[in-house]
Design a protein around this motif. Sequence first.
Motif, mmCIF file in Angstrom:
data_model
loop_
_atom_site.group_PDB
_atom_site.id
_atom_site.type_symbol
_atom_site.label_atom_id
_atom_site.label_comp_id
_atom_site.label_asym_id
_atom_site.label_seq_id
_atom_site.Cartn_x
_atom_site.Cartn_y
_atom_site.Cartn_z
ATOM 1 N N PRO A 1 0.805 -1.226 0.000
ATOM 2 C CA PRO A 1 0.000 0.000 0.000
ATOM 3 C C PRO A 1 0.835 1.272 0.000
ATOM 4 O O PRO A 1 0.372 2.325 -0.436
ATOM 5 C CB PRO A 1 -0.813 -0.122 1.296
ATOM 6 C CG PRO A 1 -0.847 -1.579 1.588
ATOM 7 C CD PRO A 1 0.470 -2.106 1.119
ATOM 8 N N LEU A 2 2.073 1.191 0.469
ATOM 9 C CA LEU A 2 2.914 2.379 0.601
ATOM 10 C C LEU A 2 3.142 3.066 -0.745
ATOM 11 O O LEU A 2 3.311 4.278 -0.801
ATOM 12 C CB LEU A 2 4.255 1.998 1.233
ATOM 13 C CG LEU A 2 5.180 3.149 1.647
ATOM 14 C CD1 LEU A 2 4.504 4.010 2.691
ATOM 15 C CD2 LEU A 2 6.501 2.598 2.166
ATOM 16 N N ILE A 3 3.135 2.294 -1.833
ATOM 17 C CA ILE A 3 3.394 2.884 -3.151
ATOM 18 C C ILE A 3 2.164 2.800 -4.064
ATOM 19 O O ILE A 3 2.281 2.915 -5.279
ATOM 20 C CB ILE A 3 4.596 2.196 -3.841
ATOM 21 C CG1 ILE A 3 4.341 0.687 -3.983
ATOM 22 C CG2 ILE A 3 5.884 2.454 -3.070
ATOM 23 C CD1 ILE A 3 5.428 -0.026 -4.792
ATOM 24 N N ASN A 4 1.005 2.613 -3.458
ATOM 25 C CA ASN A 4 -0.219 2.501 -4.262
ATOM 26 C C ASN A 4 -0.860 3.879 -4.416
ATOM 27 O O ASN A 4 -1.458 4.422 -3.488
ATOM 28 C CB ASN A 4 -1.204 1.528 -3.600
ATOM 29 C CG ASN A 4 -2.348 1.159 -4.521
ATOM 30 O OD1 ASN A 4 -3.096 2.019 -4.965
ATOM 31 N ND2 ASN A 4 -2.483 -0.125 -4.806
ATOM 32 N N GLN A 5 -0.727 4.461 -5.600
ATOM 33 C CA GLN A 5 -1.221 5.818 -5.832
ATOM 34 C C GLN A 5 -2.737 5.905 -5.738
ATOM 35 O O GLN A 5 -3.281 6.924 -5.300
ATOM 36 C CB GLN A 5 -0.735 6.310 -7.194
ATOM 37 C CG GLN A 5 0.770 6.481 -7.276
ATOM 38 C CD GLN A 5 1.221 7.015 -8.616
ATOM 39 O OE1 GLN A 5 0.434 7.201 -9.532
ATOM 40 N NE2 GLN A 5 2.521 7.264 -8.744
ATOM 41 N N LYS A 6 -3.450 4.847 -6.134
ATOM 42 C CA LYS A 6 -4.908 4.856 -6.053
ATOM 43 C C LYS A 6 -5.366 4.940 -4.606
ATOM 44 O O LYS A 6 -6.362 5.596 -4.286
ATOM 45 C CB LYS A 6 -5.487 3.601 -6.704
ATOM 46 C CG LYS A 6 -5.370 3.560 -8.212
ATOM 47 C CD LYS A 6 -6.056 2.320 -8.753
ATOM 48 C CE LYS A 6 -6.005 2.276 -10.270
ATOM 49 N NZ LYS A 6 -6.690 1.064 -10.800
ATOM 50 N N LEU A 7 -4.641 4.265 -3.733
ATOM 51 C CA LEU A 7 -4.972 4.314 -2.315
ATOM 52 C C LEU A 7 -4.821 5.724 -1.767
ATOM 53 O O LEU A 7 -5.707 6.234 -1.086
ATOM 54 C CB LEU A 7 -4.099 3.341 -1.538
ATOM 55 C CG LEU A 7 -4.222 3.369 -0.005
ATOM 56 C CD1 LEU A 7 -5.654 3.138 0.434
ATOM 57 C CD2 LEU A 7 -3.295 2.333 0.615
ATOM 58 N N TYR A 8 -3.704 6.382 -2.088
ATOM 59 C CA TYR A 8 -3.520 7.756 -1.636
ATOM 60 C C TYR A 8 -4.596 8.675 -2.200
ATOM 61 O O TYR A 8 -5.102 9.567 -1.504
ATOM 62 C CB TYR A 8 -2.136 8.259 -2.046
ATOM 63 C CG TYR A 8 -1.008 7.688 -1.222
ATOM 64 C CD1 TYR A 8 -0.847 8.045 0.109
ATOM 65 C CD2 TYR A 8 -0.114 6.786 -1.777
ATOM 66 C CE1 TYR A 8 0.177 7.525 0.873
ATOM 67 C CE2 TYR A 8 0.929 6.255 -1.018
ATOM 68 C CZ TYR A 8 1.069 6.625 0.309
ATOM 69 O OH TYR A 8 2.078 6.100 1.058
ATOM 70 N N ALA A 9 -4.958 8.457 -3.453
ATOM 71 C CA ALA A 9 -6.000 9.283 -4.070
ATOM 72 C C ALA A 9 -7.309 9.145 -3.310
ATOM 73 O O ALA A 9 -8.014 10.131 -3.062
ATOM 74 C CB ALA A 9 -6.185 8.880 -5.527
ATOM 75 N N VAL B 1 -0.781 6.588 8.800
ATOM 76 C CA VAL B 1 0.015 5.741 9.690
ATOM 77 C C VAL B 1 -0.282 4.266 9.419
ATOM 78 O O VAL B 1 0.622 3.422 9.386
ATOM 79 C CB VAL B 1 -0.271 6.089 11.168
ATOM 80 C CG1 VAL B 1 0.340 5.031 12.082
ATOM 81 C CG2 VAL B 1 0.271 7.466 11.508
ATOM 82 N N LYS B 2 -1.536 3.964 9.161
ATOM 83 C CA LYS B 2 -1.918 2.584 8.895
ATOM 84 C C LYS B 2 -1.299 2.077 7.600
ATOM 85 O O LYS B 2 -0.885 0.918 7.509
ATOM 86 C CB LYS B 2 -3.442 2.465 8.826
ATOM 87 C CG LYS B 2 -3.942 1.027 8.787
ATOM 88 C CD LYS B 2 -5.460 0.987 8.894
ATOM 89 C CE LYS B 2 -5.951 -0.458 8.933
ATOM 90 N NZ LYS B 2 -7.420 -0.547 9.061
ATOM 91 N N ILE B 3 -1.236 2.933 6.599
ATOM 92 C CA ILE B 3 -0.600 2.549 5.340
ATOM 93 C C ILE B 3 0.852 2.154 5.585
ATOM 94 O O ILE B 3 1.330 1.118 5.116
ATOM 95 C CB ILE B 3 -0.672 3.703 4.317
ATOM 96 C CG1 ILE B 3 -2.112 3.918 3.861
ATOM 97 C CG2 ILE B 3 0.220 3.412 3.106
ATOM 98 C CD1 ILE B 3 -2.297 5.152 2.984
ATOM 99 N N LEU B 4 1.557 2.996 6.328
ATOM 100 C CA LEU B 4 2.964 2.723 6.628
ATOM 101 C C LEU B 4 3.117 1.439 7.442
ATOM 102 O O LEU B 4 3.937 0.569 7.110
ATOM 103 C CB LEU B 4 3.563 3.909 7.381
ATOM 104 C CG LEU B 4 5.022 3.756 7.813
ATOM 105 C CD1 LEU B 4 5.916 3.577 6.591
ATOM 106 C CD2 LEU B 4 5.463 4.975 8.633
ATOM 107 N N LYS B 5 2.324 1.302 8.490
ATOM 108 C CA LYS B 5 2.410 0.129 9.365
ATOM 109 C C LYS B 5 2.073 -1.148 8.618
ATOM 110 O O LYS B 5 2.776 -2.161 8.722
ATOM 111 C CB LYS B 5 1.459 0.315 10.548
ATOM 112 C CG LYS B 5 1.488 -0.831 11.542
ATOM 113 C CD LYS B 5 0.543 -0.553 12.713
ATOM 114 C CE LYS B 5 0.551 -1.713 13.705
ATOM 115 N NZ LYS B 5 -0.394 -1.459 14.830
ATOM 116 N N TYR B 6 1.005 -1.112 7.818
ATOM 117 C CA TYR B 6 0.582 -2.307 7.101
ATOM 118 C C TYR B 6 1.606 -2.694 6.035
ATOM 119 O O TYR B 6 1.894 -3.869 5.827
ATOM 120 C CB TYR B 6 -0.786 -2.077 6.461
ATOM 121 C CG TYR B 6 -1.364 -3.288 5.784
ATOM 122 C CD1 TYR B 6 -1.828 -4.362 6.538
ATOM 123 C CD2 TYR B 6 -1.438 -3.367 4.396
ATOM 124 C CE1 TYR B 6 -2.359 -5.473 5.926
ATOM 125 C CE2 TYR B 6 -1.956 -4.474 3.767
ATOM 126 C CZ TYR B 6 -2.428 -5.527 4.535
ATOM 127 O OH TYR B 6 -2.944 -6.644 3.932
#
Length: 311
Positions: free
Chosen positions: A270-278, A298-303
């Motif tokens: 997820p850390l590099i998923n642009q759709k997720l950030y969008a 924080v959850k993106i980073l942790k996961y």
Amino acid sequence: MNPKVSIIMLTYNHAPYLKQAIEGVLAQKTDFPFELIICNDHSPDNSHEVISEYADKFPDIIKYFNHQKNIGFVENQRFAFTRAQGKYLAYCEGDDYWTDHEKLQFQYDFLETNPDYVMVTARNLLLHQNDNELTDDGKNHIFNNEEYVDFTQDSFFIKRPTQTFTYLIRKAFLDLKWIDIYPNYRDLYYFYHVLEFGKGRSFNKVVGVYRLHDGGVFSSLEIEKKLLTSIDIFKNIKRQNNDNRADKQILKDQDELISKYYYKKEFKNPLINQKLYAAVFDRFSISRDHKTLAMQLVKILKYSLTRQLTL
């Protein structure tokens, strides 16, 4: 005698299912005349042969239109609506079917005696085609064992206890101008606008079967498409009508969309998923909830770190 109810049946490549759909309409027991308008959008299968057989047998009921070229779902729907002569409209696509032979009668009686209601719907079963399995519609929590639930334009943004093929609506409140105003016109648009004129009621009884061709198993990518479509629809409603109530459904869909990205195997990092950030920042643009934004980042980073350690 003019029909009191017009049933719209749009079809494209539904040949294996059309017999069941048409017979479910013809089996209706009513004390009023109705018409079945079948619009075949130039299906390349043998839909024309199946429909023609019934149209020839029931010319007083079935009005069959076989388009000589494919005009698409939106234009096929517009065409069908303009051909309807009834006071009320019902809808059943060529791959769904009604099982309650009194579906039209009890809904017609209800609207005739309750002028403050503009539409009436009911429940359905789901047929998972690949497994040939019937399940309920997943709406038990909405009805909570009650005989019916009422809904309004306000509750439309929170819960919609219906499927399109179960409704009966007052045709007088269906304004076709919205087909041209909204992109990729959907039934949710006219539900929203019809409910400007009154309430809806959904009865806790099964009247038909909604067919799921994929067996009801959605990959996360298919879930993504479904949720993005819903988000787009409610953003269009909000934009066109300056109606901030749509934010309720948009945020709900965004939360589900984000959670699917976290926990589905297709999205390994997820850390590099642009759709997720969008999705996360699109949600923030509406909610302005800084706490939730921080928690999600924080959850993106942790996961992501957890996933990398377990790969």
